[in-house]
Each structure stands twice: as C-alpha cells, then as structure tokens.
Write a protein that holds these residues in place. Structure first.
Motif, PDB file in Angstrom:
ATOM      1  N   LYS A 272       0.830  -1.210   0.000  1.00 47.84           N
ATOM      2  CA  LYS A 272       0.000   0.000   0.000  1.00 47.84           C
ATOM      3  C   LYS A 272       0.863   1.258   0.000  1.00 47.84           C
ATOM      4  O   LYS A 272       0.527   2.247  -0.654  1.00 47.84           O
ATOM      5  CB  LYS A 272      -0.946   0.021   1.204  1.00 47.84           C
ATOM      6  N   LEU A 273       1.984   1.222   0.721  1.00 52.90           N
ATOM      7  CA  LEU A 273       2.873   2.389   0.744  1.00 52.90           C
ATOM      8  C   LEU A 273       3.574   2.576  -0.597  1.00 52.90           C
ATOM      9  O   LEU A 273       3.854   3.709  -0.995  1.00 52.90           O
ATOM     10  CB  LEU A 273       3.888   2.260   1.878  1.00 52.90           C
ATOM     11  N   LEU A 274       3.852   1.498  -1.311  1.00 55.11           N
ATOM     12  CA  LEU A 274       4.417   1.625  -2.659  1.00 55.11           C
ATOM     13  C   LEU A 274       3.398   2.271  -3.604  1.00 55.11           C
ATOM     14  O   LEU A 274       3.767   3.062  -4.468  1.00 55.11           O
ATOM     15  CB  LEU A 274       4.851   0.270  -3.198  1.00 55.11           C
ATOM     16  N   ASN A 275       2.117   1.928  -3.419  1.00 54.44           N
ATOM     17  CA  ASN A 275       1.061   2.517  -4.254  1.00 54.44           C
ATOM     18  C   ASN A 275       0.936   4.021  -4.025  1.00 54.44           C
ATOM     19  O   ASN A 275       0.728   4.784  -4.963  1.00 54.44           O
ATOM     20  CB  ASN A 275      -0.296   1.868  -3.950  1.00 54.44           C
ATOM     21  N   ILE A 276       1.049   4.455  -2.800  1.00 53.17           N
ATOM     22  CA  ILE A 276       0.822   5.864  -2.450  1.00 53.17           C
ATOM     23  C   ILE A 276       2.070   6.716  -2.657  1.00 53.17           C
ATOM     24  O   ILE A 276       1.983   7.938  -2.732  1.00 53.17           O
ATOM     25  CB  ILE A 276       0.305   5.978  -0.988  1.00 53.17           C
ATOM     26  N   LYS A 277       3.239   6.108  -2.773  1.00 56.17           N
ATOM     27  CA  LYS A 277       4.492   6.867  -2.835  1.00 56.17           C
ATOM     28  C   LYS A 277       4.511   7.868  -3.995  1.00 56.17           C
ATOM     29  O   LYS A 277       5.032   8.969  -3.861  1.00 56.17           O
ATOM     30  CB  LYS A 277       5.668   5.905  -2.940  1.00 56.17           C
ATOM     31  N   SER A 278       3.907   7.515  -5.113  1.00 61.68           N
ATOM     32  CA  SER A 278       3.894   8.425  -6.265  1.00 61.68           C
ATOM     33  C   SER A 278       2.993   9.642  -6.016  1.00 61.68           C
ATOM     34  O   SER A 278       3.164  10.671  -6.665  1.00 61.68           O
ATOM     35  CB  SER A 278       3.435   7.679  -7.514  1.00 61.68           C
ATOM     36  N   LYS A 279       2.047   9.552  -5.089  1.00 62.31           N
ATOM     37  CA  LYS A 279       1.141  10.659  -4.789  1.00 62.31           C
ATOM     38  C   LYS A 279       1.691  11.605  -3.728  1.00 62.31           C
ATOM     39  O   LYS A 279       1.124  12.659  -3.482  1.00 62.31           O
ATOM     40  CB  LYS A 279      -0.215  10.117  -4.333  1.00 62.31           C
ATOM     41  N   LEU A 280       2.784  11.213  -3.089  1.00 59.25           N
ATOM     42  CA  LEU A 280       3.397  12.046  -2.049  1.00 59.25           C
ATOM     43  C   LEU A 280       4.348  13.056  -2.679  1.00 59.25           C
ATOM     44  O   LEU A 280       4.820  12.852  -3.802  1.00 59.25           O
ATOM     45  CB  LEU A 280       4.158  11.167  -1.052  1.00 59.25           C
ATOM     46  N   PRO A 281       4.670  14.139  -1.985  1.00 58.64           N
ATOM     47  CA  PRO A 281       5.631  15.115  -2.524  1.00 58.64           C
ATOM     48  C   PRO A 281       6.995  14.456  -2.777  1.00 58.64           C
ATOM     49  O   PRO A 281       7.381  13.512  -2.087  1.00 58.64           O
ATOM     50  CB  PRO A 281       5.741  16.161  -1.409  1.00 58.64           C
ATOM     51  N   ILE A 282       7.722  14.971  -3.754  1.00 54.00           N
ATOM     52  CA  ILE A 282       9.026  14.408  -4.129  1.00 54.00           C
ATOM     53  C   ILE A 282      10.022  14.510  -2.985  1.00 54.00           C
ATOM     54  O   ILE A 282      10.855  13.627  -2.798  1.00 54.00           O
ATOM     55  CB  ILE A 282       9.562  15.129  -5.386  1.00 54.00           C
ATOM     56  N   GLU A 283       9.917  15.576  -2.188  1.00 53.42           N
ATOM     57  CA  GLU A 283      10.859  15.794  -1.089  1.00 53.42           C
ATOM     58  C   GLU A 283      10.648  14.848   0.089  1.00 53.42           C
ATOM     59  O   GLU A 283      11.500  14.741   0.963  1.00 53.42           O
ATOM     60  CB  GLU A 283      10.761  17.240  -0.574  1.00 53.42           C
ATOM     61  N   ALA A 284       9.515  14.165   0.125  1.00 52.18           N
ATOM     62  CA  ALA A 284       9.214  13.254   1.236  1.00 52.18           C
ATOM     63  C   ALA A 284      10.164  12.059   1.197  1.00 52.18           C
ATOM     64  O   ALA A 284      10.473  11.527   0.130  1.00 52.18           O
ATOM     65  CB  ALA A 284       7.770  12.780   1.160  1.00 52.18           C
ATOM     66  N   GLU A 285      10.626  11.668   2.366  1.00 54.98           N
ATOM     67  CA  GLU A 285      11.532  10.523   2.477  1.00 54.98           C
ATOM     68  C   GLU A 285      10.742   9.225   2.318  1.00 54.98           C
ATOM     69  O   GLU A 285       9.520   9.206   2.426  1.00 54.98           O
ATOM     70  CB  GLU A 285      12.233  10.551   3.840  1.00 54.98           C
ATOM     71  N   SER A 286      11.453   8.150   2.074  1.00 56.50           N
ATOM     72  CA  SER A 286      10.798   6.844   1.973  1.00 56.50           C
ATOM     73  C   SER A 286      10.196   6.464   3.321  1.00 56.50           C
ATOM     74  O   SER A 286      10.784   6.733   4.365  1.00 56.50           O
ATOM     75  CB  SER A 286      11.802   5.771   1.562  1.00 56.50           C
ATOM     76  N   PRO A 287       9.042   5.841   3.311  1.00 55.69           N
ATOM     77  CA  PRO A 287       8.403   5.456   4.573  1.00 55.69           C
ATOM     78  C   PRO A 287       9.257   4.447   5.350  1.00 55.69           C
ATOM     79  O   PRO A 287       9.863   3.550   4.768  1.00 55.69           O
ATOM     80  CB  PRO A 287       7.092   4.805   4.137  1.00 55.69           C
ATOM     81  N   ILE A 288       9.281   4.623   6.658  1.00 52.52           N
ATOM     82  CA  ILE A 288       9.979   3.698   7.546  1.00 52.52           C
ATOM     83  C   ILE A 288       8.908   2.884   8.253  1.00 52.52           C
ATOM     84  O   ILE A 288       8.063   3.426   8.963  1.00 52.52           O
ATOM     85  CB  ILE A 288      10.846   4.453   8.569  1.00 52.52           C
ATOM     86  N   ILE A 289       8.949   1.573   8.060  1.00 56.49           N
ATOM     87  CA  ILE A 289       7.951   0.675   8.624  1.00 56.49           C
ATOM     88  C   ILE A 289       8.599  -0.102   9.767  1.00 56.49           C
ATOM     89  O   ILE A 289       9.647  -0.725   9.581  1.00 56.49           O
ATOM     90  CB  ILE A 289       7.419  -0.302   7.560  1.00 56.49           C
TER      91      ILE A 289
END
Length: 182
Positions: free
Chosen positions: A112-129
């Motif tokens: 789900k986080l891979l799906n949403i990553k393209s909708k987040l701002p470019i400056e946002a860091e990769s999610p830490i799970i």
C-alpha cells in the motif's frame, strides 16, 4: 446432596484412588508441558513514519498524513489507525486483529505504501515501517544512586554494563543519565 456425601463415604477407597490418579497424571502433564523462558509474543501493531524535513504541521497533515491514512485504511483487518502530523513528517500506528499473520500484514502495508508513494511530494523521504516487537523492549531497569562523586557512579555503571552484556541472551545494555564529556 446428602446422597453424594454418603456415596463418597461408602466408597472412600475408590475416591482416594481416583484423587491419586488425577494428581499423578496432572503432575506428569505439568512436568512435560513445554515452557519458554522468553516467549516471542507477536503483536499485530505496525508503525509507519514518513519524514519531510521542514514541513509544517498543517502541510504534513494535508500532504502526508491524510493520503497515507486513506490508503492504509483499505487494508483488510485494520482495527484502528491513528495518524499524527508533526513538523518533520507524519507518523501512523496501525492495529490489526490478533487473527492476522504479522508477515502478511507487513507485506500488505509495504504494498500500500508503494502505491501511495507516487502521490506524495518528491521531497518526502521513503516510509519507515516498524513492527512492534516485545522482545526488543527493556526487561530490566537498574538505577544507581549513592553519596559518591558522579565520576565514581559513572565508572560503576560502565563496569556493570560490561558484566550484564557478558550474560547469555542479553541483546543490548544502555547506560543513561550520564553527562556528555566535551
């Protein structure tokens, strides 16, 4: 009730033999029952953090927390989802039912986080799970106090740390409360 009492009194040897058999089998079962000194308890709670240095709380909520929260709510089995927007990112706590497998849940959250990553701002860091794991929480806290100079207490704490680290099954020992020497 009086009929049962009279039956027990009349057949007292049978009742005593039955109690001995139950006690013997119960003791044998208790001794043979597998036990672990440190059982691995799985808690179906996952923490997600998405960093974005310098973002305001309002923007963090609008650009990070709400889109990620909406995406994560669509995962099957989510019991509770809490989102917190901060100055440097967004933090989500996801609770699942106990009937769900932690590996499966972790894979669902990652997808789900891979799906949403393209909708987040470019400056946002990769999610830490992070998976909540009770075996990483401290089991023992030791406090040192006394009428000694701070340096002496620090030396005792460091010696105690080395001795505790040498014990089997100790993952990590931390010493806190010391002044930092510059």
């Amino acid at each position: 009730m009086s009929g049962m009492k009279s039956l027990i009194i009349e057949r007292n040897r049978t009742v005593i033999l039955l109690l001995i058999v139950i006690f013997t089998f119960g003791s044998y079962t208790y001794i043979k029952m597998p036990r672990e000194s440190n059982p691995d308890i799985q808690i179906p709670i996952i923490s997600v953090f998405v960093g974005f240095p310098g973002i305001s709380v309002e923007d963090s909520e609008k650009l990070l927390a709400i889109p990620i929260e909406n995406e994560l709510r669509s995962i099957e089995g989510v019991r509770e989802l809490k989102a917190l927007a901060t100055n440097d990112g967004a933090h989500m706590i996801i609770k699942f039912g106990t009937e769900y497998d932690n590996k499966e849940v972790l894979d669902n959250v990652r997808s789900k986080l891979l799906n949403i990553k393209s909708k987040l701002p470019i400056e946002a860091e990769s999610p830490i799970i992070n998976e909540i794991n009770l075996s990483l929480f401290p089991i023992l806290n030791v406090g040192l106090i006394g009428n000694l100079p701070e340096r002496a207490l620090t030396e005792i704490a460091l010696k105690l740390k080395k001795e505790i680290e040498s014990l089997p099954n100790v993952l990590k020992v931390e010493v806190a409360g010391m002044r930092k020497v510059y």
